[in-house]
Design a protein around this motif. Structure first.
Motif, short mmCIF file in Angstrom:
data_model
loop_
_atom_site.label_atom_id
_atom_site.label_comp_id
_atom_site.label_asym_id
_atom_site.label_seq_id
_atom_site.Cartn_x
_atom_site.Cartn_y
_atom_site.Cartn_z
N LYS A 26 0.90 -1.17 -0.05
CA LYS A 26 -0.08 0.05 0.02
C LYS A 26 1.07 1.35 0.10
CE LYS A 26 -4.04 -1.75 2.17
NZ LYS A 26 -5.17 -1.70 3.40
N LEU A 29 2.18 1.66 -3.70
CA LEU A 29 1.11 2.12 -4.51
C LEU A 29 0.63 3.59 -4.15
CD1 LEU A 29 -1.31 -0.93 -4.37
CD2 LEU A 29 0.30 -0.14 -6.22
N ASN A 30 0.89 4.15 -3.12
CA ASN A 30 0.47 5.39 -2.40
C ASN A 30 1.63 6.23 -3.06
OD1 ASN A 30 -1.85 4.87 -1.33
ND2 ASN A 30 -0.90 4.82 0.81
N ASP A 33 1.17 6.41 -7.12
CA ASP A 33 -0.15 7.16 -7.51
C ASP A 33 0.23 8.69 -7.07
OD1 ASP A 33 -1.64 5.15 -8.00
OD2 ASP A 33 -2.65 4.83 -6.16
N LYS A 36 2.31 10.53 -10.38
CA LYS A 36 1.47 10.33 -11.47
C LYS A 36 1.93 11.73 -12.23
CE LYS A 36 -3.03 9.27 -13.31
NZ LYS A 36 -4.30 8.85 -12.89
N ARG A 39 5.19 11.75 -14.70
CA ARG A 39 5.34 10.41 -15.91
C ARG A 39 6.83 10.86 -16.63
NH1 ARG A 39 1.59 6.49 -17.09
NH2 ARG A 39 2.49 7.00 -19.40
N SER A 91 0.22 2.77 -17.31
CA SER A 91 0.15 3.66 -15.96
C SER A 91 1.28 3.87 -15.02
CB SER A 91 -0.91 3.08 -14.93
OG SER A 91 -0.42 1.98 -14.53
N ARG A 93 1.87 3.25 -12.23
CA ARG A 93 2.43 1.92 -11.32
C ARG A 93 2.98 0.93 -12.26
NH1 ARG A 93 -3.38 0.41 -8.13
NH2 ARG A 93 -3.03 2.30 -6.93
#
Length: 115
Positions: A26, A29-30, A33, A36, A39, A91, A93
């Protein structure tokens, strides 16, 4: 229209106490995100790190440390997988996961054959 809650104190007292535990997935992933908006920066960092550091690694390992030849396709496969993930519009991720996975695999090969 009721705008005031009269029984707020009672609802406050009935809440369960939350225990915060650390979840590495988690947290990752945080982090991903949160990147973003960066990129393009991650695409350039990935391209520069792979192009300048990672792709030269098999040549040095094979020549100086007598590493087997199969480390070359592993490195090339990681580079092209990362390139396709970045240029294919995946994405953030997927982009970060492919970059860090390729980096960890190549650093593990470096440690195995140098040590």
């Amino acid at each position: 229209m009721l705008t005031l809650k009269i029984n707020t104190r009672r609802n406050w007292m009935l809440r369960d106490a939350k225990t915060d535990t650390f979840h590495p997935l988690k947290a990752y992933l945080n982090f991903a995100d949160g990147q973003k908006q960066n990129r393009t920066l991650w695409w350039f960092v990935s391209l520069m790190v792979h192009g300048n550091l990672i792709l030269a690694l098999p040549a040095a390992l094979i020549y100086y440390y007598n590493a087997p030849i199969y480390i070359l396709p592993i490195t090339i496969l990681g580079f092209f997988a990362n390139l396709v993930a970045n240029m294919g519009g995946m994405s953030i991720r997927v982009t970060l996961t492919s970059f860090f996975t390729s980096l960890v695999v190549n650093l593990a090969m470096l440690l195995i054959y140098v040590l």
